[in-house]
Write a protein that holds these residues in place. Sequence first.
Motif, PDB file in Angstrom:
ATOM      1  N   SER A   1      -5.172   9.027  -3.490  1.00  0.00           N
ATOM      2  CA  SER A   1      -5.539   8.296  -2.278  1.00  0.00           C
ATOM      3  C   SER A   1      -4.251   7.842  -1.617  1.00  0.00           C
ATOM      4  CB  SER A   1      -6.416   7.086  -2.595  1.00  0.00           C
ATOM      5  OG  SER A   1      -7.670   7.486  -3.110  1.00  0.00           O
TER       6      SER A   1
ATOM      7  N   HIS B   1      -2.359   6.188   1.955  1.00  0.00           N
ATOM      8  CA  HIS B   1      -2.586   5.394   3.168  1.00  0.00           C
ATOM      9  C   HIS B   1      -1.364   5.526   4.077  1.00  0.00           C
ATOM     10  CE1 HIS B   1      -4.092   2.130   5.675  1.00  0.00           C
ATOM     11  NE2 HIS B   1      -2.936   1.500   5.540  1.00  0.00           N
TER      12      HIS B   1
ATOM     13  N   ASP C   1      -6.046   7.634   6.300  1.00  0.00           N
ATOM     14  CA  ASP C   1      -6.232   7.669   4.854  1.00  0.00           C
ATOM     15  C   ASP C   1      -6.665   9.064   4.404  1.00  0.00           C
ATOM     16  OD1 ASP C   1      -6.149   4.693   3.721  1.00  0.00           O
ATOM     17  OD2 ASP C   1      -7.096   4.648   5.696  1.00  0.00           O
TER      18      ASP C   1
ATOM     19  N   ASP D   1      -7.998  11.081   0.971  1.00  0.00           N
ATOM     20  CA  ASP D   1      -8.613  10.778  -0.322  1.00  0.00           C
ATOM     21  C   ASP D   1      -9.151  12.060  -0.945  1.00  0.00           C
ATOM     22  OD1 ASP D   1      -9.588   9.281  -2.453  1.00  0.00           O
ATOM     23  OD2 ASP D   1     -11.514   8.923  -1.480  1.00  0.00           O
TER      24      ASP D   1
ATOM     25  N   LYS E   1     -10.972  13.684  -4.221  1.00  0.00           N
ATOM     26  CA  LYS E   1     -11.751  13.408  -5.430  1.00  0.00           C
ATOM     27  C   LYS E   1     -12.130  14.726  -6.097  1.00  0.00           C
ATOM     28  CE  LYS E   1     -13.831   9.202  -3.500  1.00  0.00           C
ATOM     29  NZ  LYS E   1     -15.102   8.526  -3.114  1.00  0.00           N
TER      30      LYS E   1
END
Length: 254
Positions: free
Chosen positions: A50, A52, A66, A68, A70
Amino acid sequence: MSARRLATGLLAIARPLTIAGPLAAAAQLVAAAWPADARADETHAIAPFSAHYSADWKSLNVGTSDLDLKQDPAAGTYEYTWRITARGVFRIVYNDDVVQKSWFSVNGDHVRPEKYRAEQGDSKVSIDFDWSGGRARGESEKKPVDLKLTEGIQDVMSIQIEVMLDLKNGDLPKTFKIVDKDEIKDFLYTLEGPARVHTPLGELDTVVVASQRAGNNRVLRMWFAPSLGYIPVQAERSRDGKLEFAMRIKTLKR
């Protein structure tokens, strides 16, 4: 600054992160230039993270961004999300986030997109990749999408992960075909060499690469950090040599 202008600025940052790709030999020479400790954690896998970033329009901070990633180990798939959010007074005039998502698998050290979704207020894009049928189908801003697939085609999000993998493996192609809204577009790649940059994460050695569509005067440059698994730590888009938009990393969780 109008809402439409701000939207254009934020979306410009969110365009495909297609970067410049060298000949395999040149990529190997650049990789060999990095210290051993900078490459110590390189593997063929992509680890979840993650990140930023700040989002700047010229010299003005207009929001945040952002990334991210997964992983679903049981299904062998990944979900990659990019969200751009306006801040401060800009949030008042532009309150819809730009959100893009890609679901993909990694096969033979290469990314294969399965579906892509994008949303900005009432504007939506939804594309499903049917590899067995050889078609990418869906809807882009209320227009139907039906495109022929060829091996290696990416969506505007999965391309980011594909580039990271290719950089790790020292084998980044000169061009990529990318499904962007209702079209398949070709992007050209150029390696610009190593650079050391100062970030809130510390001083980082990076690989700088650039991309652009043929005949387009906009160039996107990205700084990828080998010591972080080639996660992008900086991106800048320029037009006719003048900086328009930039993203710079602030925090990272792995």
